[in-house]
Design a protein around this motif. Structure first.
Motif, mmCIF file in Angstrom:
data_model
loop_
_atom_site.group_PDB
_atom_site.id
_atom_site.type_symbol
_atom_site.label_atom_id
_atom_site.label_comp_id
_atom_site.label_asym_id
_atom_site.label_seq_id
_atom_site.Cartn_x
_atom_site.Cartn_y
_atom_site.Cartn_z
ATOM 1 N N VAL A 132 15.876 16.349 -3.071
ATOM 2 C CA VAL A 132 14.426 16.216 -3.114
ATOM 3 C C VAL A 132 14.007 14.925 -2.387
ATOM 4 C CG1 VAL A 132 12.415 15.922 -4.612
ATOM 5 C CG2 VAL A 132 14.247 17.516 -5.266
ATOM 6 N N VAL A 133 13.222 15.091 -1.323
ATOM 7 C CA VAL A 133 12.706 13.944 -0.580
ATOM 8 C C VAL A 133 11.200 14.112 -0.480
ATOM 9 C CG1 VAL A 133 12.747 12.677 1.603
ATOM 10 C CG2 VAL A 133 14.850 13.726 0.749
ATOM 11 N N VAL A 134 10.463 13.072 -0.865
ATOM 12 C CA VAL A 134 9.004 13.147 -0.819
ATOM 13 C C VAL A 134 8.483 12.050 0.108
ATOM 14 C CG1 VAL A 134 6.887 12.774 -2.177
ATOM 15 C CG2 VAL A 134 8.705 14.242 -3.068
ATOM 16 N N LYS A 135 7.572 12.445 0.990
ATOM 17 C CA LYS A 135 6.984 11.512 1.950
ATOM 18 C C LYS A 135 5.599 11.123 1.468
ATOM 19 C CE LYS A 135 5.833 9.714 6.075
ATOM 20 N NZ LYS A 135 4.774 8.825 5.633
ATOM 21 N N SER A 136 5.375 9.835 1.302
ATOM 22 C CA SER A 136 4.034 9.339 0.988
ATOM 23 C C SER A 136 3.307 9.011 2.293
ATOM 24 C CB SER A 136 4.157 8.074 0.146
ATOM 25 O OG SER A 136 2.985 7.295 0.266
ATOM 26 N N HIS A 137 1.995 9.074 2.268
ATOM 27 C CA HIS A 137 1.201 8.617 3.413
ATOM 28 C C HIS A 137 1.552 7.156 3.677
ATOM 29 C CE1 HIS A 137 -2.159 8.306 6.135
ATOM 30 N NE2 HIS A 137 -2.484 9.555 5.887
ATOM 31 N N GLY A 138 1.669 6.794 4.952
ATOM 32 C CA GLY A 138 2.060 5.423 5.297
ATOM 33 C C GLY A 138 1.086 4.382 4.773
ATOM 34 N N SER A 139 -0.188 4.742 4.703
ATOM 35 C CA SER A 139 -1.203 3.759 4.315
ATOM 36 C C SER A 139 -1.535 3.834 2.821
ATOM 37 C CB SER A 139 -2.470 3.987 5.131
ATOM 38 O OG SER A 139 -3.039 5.222 4.765
ATOM 39 N N ALA A 140 -0.712 4.550 2.055
ATOM 40 C CA ALA A 140 -0.989 4.742 0.625
ATOM 41 C C ALA A 140 -1.115 3.411 -0.111
ATOM 42 C CB ALA A 140 0.127 5.573 -0.001
ATOM 43 N N ASP A 141 -2.032 3.354 -1.073
ATOM 44 C CA ASP A 141 -2.091 2.203 -1.979
ATOM 45 C C ASP A 141 -1.253 2.534 -3.223
ATOM 46 O OD1 ASP A 141 -3.598 3.957 -3.456
ATOM 47 O OD2 ASP A 141 -5.490 2.900 -3.198
ATOM 48 N N ALA A 142 -1.240 1.614 -4.199
ATOM 49 C CA ALA A 142 -0.350 1.803 -5.350
ATOM 50 C C ALA A 142 -0.714 3.058 -6.138
ATOM 51 C CB ALA A 142 -0.388 0.570 -6.256
#
Lengths: 333, 333
Positions: B291-301
């Motif tokens: 399982v690999v999940v990609k967050s948006h690069g500009s995500a805040d906490a």
């Protein structure tokens, strides 16, 4: 010089109830314009409600192309349809442009069959205007060509730049290509090849534009495959509708929110006006030997009138001549 | 059962200033979770500000994959990068999932290199969740595969349906294919072929979905080519940003509009919350043996914490097992 617009009065979801009042509005707004209302004369007269106009004529046509009718059958069997007769009027020179809210596929096919393509252009491209942070952008193709070669994308760039150059009096409108990253290495092979050709085309090419770049106003013209363009346009429509619905729901939640909504009404109205898609109605079918403008099928009279104005502006600014002048560029490409 | 998530703390536009507080929030919210913070130990400790947690460990990694670094070079040269070490932890079984806000291309390439693909799947697909009129929708692929065959689109359908089936406990989630018209004859050849295969796949296939259908909630899963999907997603982001800017501008126009804005503030906040893209942060890379999940690069906490929760839910609901169970369908396709 007068601009004469032939109107397919029977096309679209609403027909003459929308197209006839829009035509009257248009005549009122544009003193240089004449219209030929094409369609069932009885219906048209009904919606004219006895109002005449010195710059308005009616041309009877006994048939209508259905919204789901096959383009091939429409060409073969509907020679007296309002759509066909309106396009024929452009061919004969009696009208300078044709506007229809009817079946897009049939409009493209009949236009191509009757008017023919400009030399060097294979298929018409649908070019629409969208609002941006800083003004607006012309995007093409929006669905006429589902499988584009890199040459098609180059042609779209040239046609789009000619249109913007003519209508907005911009010397060197910027042209971008829709892609999934800003770097040169991104995207599929067709887009990469097209970008290389656009670079050396003499156009003011600004490179790759990502989806969000359309609305950021990163270019005057954005070119893309008709499949991708149509998805981008429809996705935008869907998102805008959803946001509008949610906003209405939030303001309608209870008495307190309704009062706040009343106070905010002028602001919300102004906001809505600013992004009103009806003001952007009217997509040009570029690449034809004649001006054909497609209105959204569900357009109301306000929106349809905008499509009529777009047609008049396209004629008035000699867009076709501008495209033809750029065609040597195509032959050397 | 505990779910252990390895967090690439150095990835994304912000690094540990966002990822470390998000990890603490996540631990607070999910008592079944453990985290391994991967990255520069000194930086991580700095943002932990002396706060410890019994379910938190740090794994030092000396390197960072740059946001614009070539995936091939990242695989070859950055064996001690926070991204690589986090994925290695999934491979070794020390972690159940990995979450990163870093370079998408590198994350895909390293995941594929380290974890390998599930049998019958060629490349990972990026699957994200978007809000709709009636709930939400899973869309894939959003940019991993720029040139898809019809087999790929079928695989996306199966993987997407498995994901939704597992995470949302839906027996037969509906699957649509993104197209430029609702009729069967519309679209390019790849999409038409894929639609035919999806029809006989045993999935609950609902046919063509137009761009606006995504937000109308016409299907639980929408499959598309990565190029088209990425354009649709980014176009939506751009439009939403533009509308938010315009709304702010209208309410900020003068004293009167500002007062109205203050009164409408709770309503506007509620509206914003409802469509807050941060709540939808975290795209699954499907098709990997892990399982690999990609967050948006500009995500805040706040957004990054949602990506961590998505990873935990994906593990908790045995999404991989569900996909593997459907794989015989692929082999017969």
């Amino acid at each position: 010089m007068t601009v004469t617009v032939a109107i397919d009065c029977m096309g679209g979801d609403h027909g003459p109830v929308v197209t006839v009042p829009a035509a009257l509005d248009f005549l009122h707004k544009r003193e240089d314009a004449e219209v030929i209302l094409v369609g069932d004369e009885k219906s048209i007269r009904q919606y004219l409600k006895g109002v005449g106009h010195p710059r308005l004529r009616i041309r009877h046509a006994s048939e209508v192309v259905g919204m789901d009718e096959s383009p091939a059958l429409a060409i073969r069997n509907k020679k007296d349809s309002s759509m066909r007769v309106a396009i024929d009027l452009v061919k004969s020179g009696e009208a300078d442009a044709c506007v229809s809210a009817g079946n897009t596929g049939a409009l493209m096919a009949i236009s191509r069959f009757v008017l023919k393509m400009l030399p060097g252009i294979e298929r018409p491209a649908i070019c629409a205007v969208l609002p941006t942070m800083s003004g607006h952008v012309h995007v093409l193709d929006l669905g006429a060509n589902v499988d584009c070669s890199h040459e098609h994308l180059l042609q779209f760039g040239i046609m789009g730049a000619s249109l913007v150059g003519a209508v907005e009096h911009k010397d060197r409108p910027s042209v971008g290509i829709l892609n999934i990253g800003e770097e040169d290495i991104k995207g599929n092979e067709v887009v990469k090849l097209a970008a290389e050709q656009l670079k050396t085309s003499g156009l003011n090419f600004v490179g790759n534009i990502e989806g969000d770049g359309i609305y950021k106003g990163e270019a005057d013209v954005v070119v893309c495959d008709g499949f991708v363009g149509n998805v981008a346009l429809k996705t935008s429509e869907g998102l805008a509708q959803m946001l509008a619905t949610f906003l209405r729901e939030e303001f309608g939640r209870n008495l307190l929110t309704r009062v706040a909504g009343l106070l905010a009404l002028p602001i919300l109205k102004h906001f809505k006006q600013r992004v009103d898609h009806r003001r952007y109605n009217g997509a040009c079918l570029l690449g034809l030997k004649g001006v054909v403008v497609k209105s959204h099928g569900s357009a109301d009279a306000f929106a349809f009138c905008h499509a009529l104005e777009r047609a008049a502006d396209t004629v008035r600014n000699n867009v076709l001549t501008r495209i033809v002048e750029r065609i040597p560029v195509l032959e050397n490409a």
